[in-house]
Design an enzyme around this catalytic site. Structure first.
Site, short mmCIF file in Angstrom:
data_model
loop_
_atom_site.label_atom_id
_atom_site.label_comp_id
_atom_site.label_asym_id
_atom_site.label_seq_id
_atom_site.Cartn_x
_atom_site.Cartn_y
_atom_site.Cartn_z
N HIS A 57 0.37 -1.45 7.49
CA HIS A 57 1.09 -0.81 8.58
C HIS A 57 1.08 -1.81 9.73
O HIS A 57 0.11 -2.58 9.87
CB HIS A 57 0.36 0.44 9.08
CG HIS A 57 0.13 1.48 8.03
ND1 HIS A 57 -1.05 1.60 7.35
CD2 HIS A 57 0.92 2.47 7.58
CE1 HIS A 57 -0.98 2.61 6.51
NE2 HIS A 57 0.21 3.16 6.63
N ASP A 60 -2.25 -2.01 11.40
CA ASP A 60 -3.41 -2.52 10.64
C ASP A 60 -3.62 -3.99 11.02
O ASP A 60 -4.71 -4.52 10.91
CB ASP A 60 -3.16 -2.47 9.13
CG ASP A 60 -2.99 -1.06 8.61
OD1 ASP A 60 -3.45 -0.12 9.26
OD2 ASP A 60 -2.35 -0.91 7.53
N MET A 91 4.41 -5.16 0.88
CA MET A 91 5.05 -3.99 1.48
C MET A 91 4.56 -3.81 2.92
O MET A 91 3.41 -4.15 3.22
CB MET A 91 4.70 -2.76 0.62
CG MET A 91 5.07 -1.42 1.17
SD MET A 91 3.85 -0.74 2.30
CE MET A 91 3.16 0.57 1.31
N GLU A 184 8.04 8.07 0.75
CA GLU A 184 6.81 8.58 0.11
C GLU A 184 6.56 10.02 0.53
O GLU A 184 6.38 10.31 1.72
CB GLU A 184 5.64 7.69 0.52
CG GLU A 184 4.30 8.18 -0.02
CD GLU A 184 3.14 7.25 0.36
OE1 GLU A 184 3.39 6.10 0.77
OE2 GLU A 184 1.99 7.71 0.25
N LYS A 186 4.52 13.75 0.49
CA LYS A 186 3.16 14.31 0.43
C LYS A 186 3.27 15.77 0.87
O LYS A 186 3.98 16.05 1.84
CB LYS A 186 2.24 13.52 1.37
CG LYS A 186 0.77 13.88 1.27
CD LYS A 186 -0.09 12.99 2.18
CE LYS A 186 -1.56 13.28 1.99
NZ LYS A 186 -2.41 12.47 2.88
N GLU A 220 3.18 8.95 -5.16
CA GLU A 220 1.73 8.71 -5.17
C GLU A 220 1.05 9.73 -6.07
O GLU A 220 1.32 10.94 -5.95
CB GLU A 220 1.16 8.80 -3.74
CG GLU A 220 -0.37 8.70 -3.74
CD GLU A 220 -0.97 8.48 -2.36
OE1 GLU A 220 -0.42 7.65 -1.60
OE2 GLU A 220 -1.97 9.15 -2.04
N HIS A 223 -0.66 12.62 -4.24
CA HIS A 223 0.22 13.54 -3.54
C HIS A 223 0.85 14.56 -4.49
O HIS A 223 0.98 15.74 -4.15
CB HIS A 223 1.30 12.76 -2.78
CG HIS A 223 0.74 11.87 -1.71
ND1 HIS A 223 1.52 11.08 -0.92
CD2 HIS A 223 -0.54 11.66 -1.29
CE1 HIS A 223 0.76 10.39 -0.07
NE2 HIS A 223 -0.49 10.74 -0.29
N ASP A 248 2.25 4.36 -5.58
CA ASP A 248 0.90 4.42 -5.01
C ASP A 248 -0.03 5.02 -6.05
O ASP A 248 0.05 6.22 -6.36
CB ASP A 248 0.88 5.25 -3.72
CG ASP A 248 1.33 4.45 -2.50
OD1 ASP A 248 1.75 3.29 -2.68
OD2 ASP A 248 1.26 5.00 -1.38
N ASP A 258 -7.64 15.67 0.49
CA ASP A 258 -6.97 14.40 0.19
C ASP A 258 -8.01 13.33 -0.14
O ASP A 258 -8.61 12.74 0.74
CB ASP A 258 -6.19 14.03 1.47
CG ASP A 258 -5.32 12.82 1.31
OD1 ASP A 258 -5.19 12.32 0.19
OD2 ASP A 258 -4.77 12.38 2.33
N ASP A 260 -8.06 10.39 -2.34
CA ASP A 260 -7.83 8.93 -2.44
C ASP A 260 -8.87 8.21 -3.29
O ASP A 260 -9.37 7.15 -2.92
CB ASP A 260 -7.80 8.28 -1.04
CG ASP A 260 -6.47 8.51 -0.33
OD1 ASP A 260 -5.47 8.82 -1.00
OD2 ASP A 260 -6.43 8.37 0.91
N ASP A 290 -3.35 2.83 -3.53
CA ASP A 290 -3.51 3.44 -2.21
C ASP A 290 -4.71 4.38 -2.26
O ASP A 290 -4.57 5.60 -2.39
CB ASP A 290 -2.24 4.20 -1.81
CG ASP A 290 -2.31 4.66 -0.37
OD1 ASP A 290 -3.26 4.26 0.34
OD2 ASP A 290 -1.43 5.42 0.06
C1 GCO Z 1 -1.74 8.97 2.92
C2 GCO Z 1 -0.61 8.07 2.49
C3 GCO Z 1 -0.61 6.75 3.19
C4 GCO Z 1 0.69 5.99 2.99
C5 GCO Z 1 0.73 4.81 3.86
C6 GCO Z 1 1.89 3.89 3.62
O1 GCO Z 1 -2.02 9.92 2.21
O2 GCO Z 1 -2.33 8.73 3.99
O3 GCO Z 1 -0.69 7.91 1.11
O4 GCO Z 1 -1.71 5.99 2.73
O5 GCO Z 1 0.84 5.59 1.67
O6 GCO Z 1 0.75 5.24 5.19
O7 GCO Z 1 3.02 4.37 4.15
MN MN Z 2 0.31 6.50 -0.13
MN MN Z 3 -2.09 9.38 0.17
#
Ligand code: GCO
Ligand code: MN
Ligand code: MN
Length: 403
Positions: A57, A60, A91, A184, A186, A220, A223, A248, A258, A260, A290
């Site tokens: 981002h 970041d 990306m 993307e 979610k 993702e 998601h 992702d 969430d 991850d 991700d």
């Molecule tokens: C999340 C998302 C993020 C995006 C990222 C890229 O659940 O926070 O997956 O990680 O992928 O912001 O756009």
């Molecule tokens: Mn993501």
């Molecule tokens: Mn995510």
């Protein structure tokens, strides 16, 4: 000397976001457990574990209030770290969710100044990514949603997002950036309800855009799982539509927060079918993990996490090749879709085809008797995944195309 068959190579296009390996383990109940690591050092970590690409981002890398001189210095240093490590910037995205200004959304917010600021921030993130050589631009609408629908009509949000994406496509063209823009989805987190909760919702939205060819999706795993859906089905629909621009990869237990998790950590069987699909169809865009390390890990553990994502992908890729070459599995697949002589053609409409179809007399009872040994098929898959079945018979090649 033994070379590791599951070692990552550049052709696998494995990438990690700065925010993934740089994740400090903060959660809604507890503070950071890992010290901050500078972007250049994260790139060095990625080089060390064998990743191909890095994603980011805008913030970041460049603090939200950085002067342009400071920004340029940071970008120069980052580029050098990437070149030194042989890591490409794959990306980029704009952070449209962290700053309090985005608490009511960004590109869909009610305040026109917030929408304009979000758009400006995105244009600058596109400039940044172009400078770093990125070819994929991801839009994740982290704050584009609601806790109460009293705040706006949901179709207004759709219109606002469409206007914004159309604007960004024009900017991409005007500057010759050549980005492929990936949306993307979610379902929730951080908002109560997000406006485009699933990959399928975005696939429908894309058809309404002015430059639909420039825009695809970034599904993702977590998601789709959060929504209780099957990630491979979502990915397959995107692929079939020519819209699988990015992916992702991570993991998530359905019904939980969430999470991850490291790729394949929670649902290895679902991960297997996803990897098998990507490999069968020849997906060749970035494979982005991700995810982040457990909060219990330190900096070394972050490397274990990153290596684990790639290793599990490659183990599952090997299992998919074995599955495709397994004579018993292939025999079942051939049998379940064996043609029956005389059955009329249904793939294509024509006057003669429809006449033949309407005139044909089906033996419904007989047709319904074909064995569908999916118990056996699934158990063979499980045997293979759990390592008690090799899957390859000596000298055997697959007798049919991969399904
Ligand atoms: C999340 C998302 C993020 C995006 C990222 C890229 O659940 O926070 O997956 O990680 O992928 O912001 O756009
Ligand atoms: Mn993501
Ligand atoms: Mn995510």
């Amino acid at each position: 000397m033994h070379s590791d068959p599951y070692a990552p190579h550049p052709e696998h296009k494995f990438s990690f976001g700065l925010w993934t390996v740089g994740n400090r383990g903060r959660d809604p109940f507890g503070d950071a457990v890992r010290p901050p690591v500078k972007p250049g050092d994260l790139v060095r970590l990625l080089g060390e574990v064998g990743a191909w690409g890095v994603n980011l981002h805008d913030n970041d890398l460049v603090p939200i209030d950085a002067s342009s001189a400071y920004r340029n210095q940071i970008v120069r240093d980052f580029k050098k770290a990437c070149t030194d490590q042989g890591v490409v910037t794959s990306m980029v995205s704009a952070n449209l969710f962290f700053d309090p200004v985005f608490r009511d959304g960004a590109l869909t917010a009610n305040d026109p100044a917030v929408r304009a600021y979000a758009l400006q921030k995105t244009l600058r993130a596109m400039d940044l990514g172009a400078e770093l050589g990125a070819k994929t631009y991801v839009i994740w609408g982290g704050r584009e949603g609601t806790e109460t629908d009293a705040c706006r009509r949901p179709d207004d949000a759709v219109v606002r997002l469409r206007d914004a994406v159309n604007y960004l496509c024009e900017y991409n063209l005007a500057n010759g950036y050549g980005y492929r823009i990936a949306l993307e989805a979610k379902p929730n987190e951080p908002r109560g309800d997000a406006y485009f909760p699933t990959t399928g919702a975005y696939l429908a939205f894309i058809t309404t855009l002015a430059h639909a060819d420039m825009v695809g999706v970034n599904p993702e795993v977590a998601h789709e799982h959060m929504a209780g859906l099957n990630i491979t089905h979502a990915v397959a629909q995107a692929w079939e539509a020519g819209k699988l621009f990015h992916i992702d990869l991570n993991d998530q237990v359905i019904g939980r927060y969430d999470q991850d998790f490291r790729f394949a950590a929670a649902n290895p069987k679902a991960a297997f079918f996803l990897v098998k699909f990507l490999e069968d169809v020849g997906y060749n865009n970035p494979r982005h993990f991700d995810a982040h390390a457990y909060r219990t890990e330190d900096h070394e553990g972050v490397k274990d996490f990153a290596r684990g994502c790639m290793r599990s992908y490659l183990i599952l890729k090997d299992k998919a090749a074995r599955w495709n070459a397994d004579p018993e599995i292939q025999a079942i697949l051939t049998e379940i879709e064996r043609d029956r002589p005389g059955v009329p053609i249904v793939e294509k409409y024509s006057e003669s085809h429809v006449k033949a179809l309407l005139a044909y007399s089906f033996d419904r009872i007989e047709i319904g008797k074909r064995r569908l040994p999916y118990e056996r098929l699934d158990q063979l898959t499980i045997d293979l995944l759990l390592g008690v079945r090799d899957g390859r018979a000596a000298g055997t090649t697959p007798t049919r195309k991969a399904p």
